[in-house]
Design an enzyme around this catalytic site. Structure first.
Site, PDB file in Angstrom:
ATOM      1  N   SER A 238      54.508 -24.210 -95.696  1.00 21.48           N
ATOM      2  CA  SER A 238      53.537 -23.430 -96.788  1.00 21.48           C
ATOM      3  C   SER A 238      52.848 -24.384 -97.964  1.00 21.48           C
ATOM      4  CB  SER A 238      54.022 -22.405 -97.667  1.00 21.48           C
ATOM      5  OG  SER A 238      54.902 -22.879 -98.558  1.00 21.48           O
ATOM      6  N   CYS A 239      52.022 -24.042 -98.620  1.00 21.90           N
ATOM      7  CA  CYS A 239      51.360 -24.958 -99.635  1.00 21.90           C
ATOM      8  C   CYS A 239      50.624 -24.047-100.508  1.00 21.90           C
ATOM      9  CB  CYS A 239      50.482 -25.953 -98.949  1.00 21.90           C
ATOM     10  SG  CYS A 239      49.118 -25.586 -98.091  1.00 21.90           S
ATOM     11  N   GLY A 240      49.370 -24.445-100.838  1.00 22.28           N
ATOM     12  CA  GLY A 240      48.538 -23.661-101.919  1.00 22.28           C
ATOM     13  C   GLY A 240      47.716 -22.683-101.351  1.00 22.28           C
ATOM     14  N   GLY A 242      47.210 -23.068 -97.699  1.00 22.71           N
ATOM     15  CA  GLY A 242      47.635 -23.126 -96.191  1.00 22.71           C
ATOM     16  C   GLY A 242      47.060 -24.392 -95.716  1.00 22.71           C
ATOM     17  N   SER A 267      50.041 -18.661 -98.023  1.00 24.32           N
ATOM     18  CA  SER A 267      50.841 -19.770 -98.898  1.00 24.32           C
ATOM     19  C   SER A 267      50.759 -18.932-100.498  1.00 24.32           C
ATOM     20  CB  SER A 267      50.198 -20.876 -98.933  1.00 24.32           C
ATOM     21  OG  SER A 267      50.530 -21.502 -97.780  1.00 24.32           O
TER      22      SER A 267
END
EC number: 2.8.1.1
Length: 286
Positions: A238-240, A242, A267
């Site tokens: 995950s991240c901010g 995707g 995300s």
């Protein structure tokens, strides 16, 4: 060097030297961040394809993947076929916008919608130029293809299932954002990270001078082991939004060959749009 990688081989990495020797046998996609960068210079035969084509608003989420039929039309118009296809990006000689993620974003999109033979140019345009690769301003003539898109639903995890399993003992949730954003306030409505998410910044896996060039495998393994990302666990990237997570999804699934890897495309952006969902600040996952 032959294309390298593990897993089912859907995505592999190639060197500029390999591409120079195999130009006639591959299709090439240039996904530099701005069309003017492609106009200035590109690898001969490369077709331009911008990553921004593939996401749109859905519900409260501002950047989710467009429908399969829309992707199919874009791929067809770009002449994409299910044959060996090299993807690369660069910093952008006109705009200077590139961060290196364009090529993992487009490579993931190709894989997500059914392409089976994707080759990422390790080091991107910068490494190609360093190796003395030819550049051109001539555009290839693009012929519409008959590509048939098939969504690979087992590559990603959607919000309901994500929320249900993210805290399971055998699951490791990774957050690919920079440490300062993971720990504090980024542009999102809430600060910090999803509870339980372990920070593994995507840029730490890449060469400090070239964010399209993977670090040596022993250095990558040292980093992933340091956060407990072992092959026996279910890895959720995950991240901010995707996008950064595409770098780690490709790396774990096809470079390291981990058996159970998925990407949470919504995300942190999707997570924080649910009012009751908590977040955690600071360096610790919880």
């Amino acid at each position: 060097m032959e294309p390298y990688g593990k897993g089912d081989g859907r995505v592999r990495w190639v060197t500029p030297a390999w591409l120079m020797e195999n130009m006639e046998d591959v299709a090439i996609i240039d996904c530099q961040p701005n069309i003017h960068d492609y106009i200035l210079e590109h690898i001969p035969g490369a077709v331009y394809l911008n990553e921004g084509l593939f996401r749109e608003p859905r519900g409260k989420a501002p950047a989710m993947y467009i429908p399969e039929g829309a992707v199919e039309l874009i791929f067809q118009q770009a002449g994409i076929e299910n044959r060996p296809t090299v993807v690369y990006t660069g910093t952008g000689g006109v705009k200077g916008w590139g961060d290196g993620l364009e090529q993992t974003m487009v490579a993931y999109t190709l894989a997500r919608f059914g392409h089976e033979n994707i080759l990422v140019l390790n080091g991107g345009l910068a490494e190609w130029k360093r190796a003395g690769g030819e550049l051109t301003k001539v555009f290839p003539e693009v012929e519409e293809s008959g590509f048939s898109a098939v969504t690979k639903e087992d590559f990603y995890i959607e919000y309901p299932e994500f929320k249900r399993i993210k805290d399971d003992e055998d699951v490791l949730l990774l957050d690919a954002r920079p440490a300062e954003v993971y720990e504090g306030q980024g542009p999102w409505i809430k600060p910090g990270h999803i509870p339980g998410a372990v920070n593994l910044p995507w840029a730490d896996l890449m060469d400090p001078e070239n964010k399209t060039l993977l670090k040596p495998e022993d250095e990558i393994l040292e980093l992933v082991n340091s956060v407990g990302a072992t092959p026996d666990r279910k890895i959720i990237c995950s991240c901010g939004t995707g996008r950064e997570a595409t770098n780690e999804f490709l790396l774990f699934k096809w470079y390291l060959g981990y058996p159970d890897v998925r990407i949470y495309e919504g995300s942190f952006t999707e997570w924080t749009q649910v009012e009751d969902n908590p977040t955690v600040t600071g360096p610790d996952p919880r």
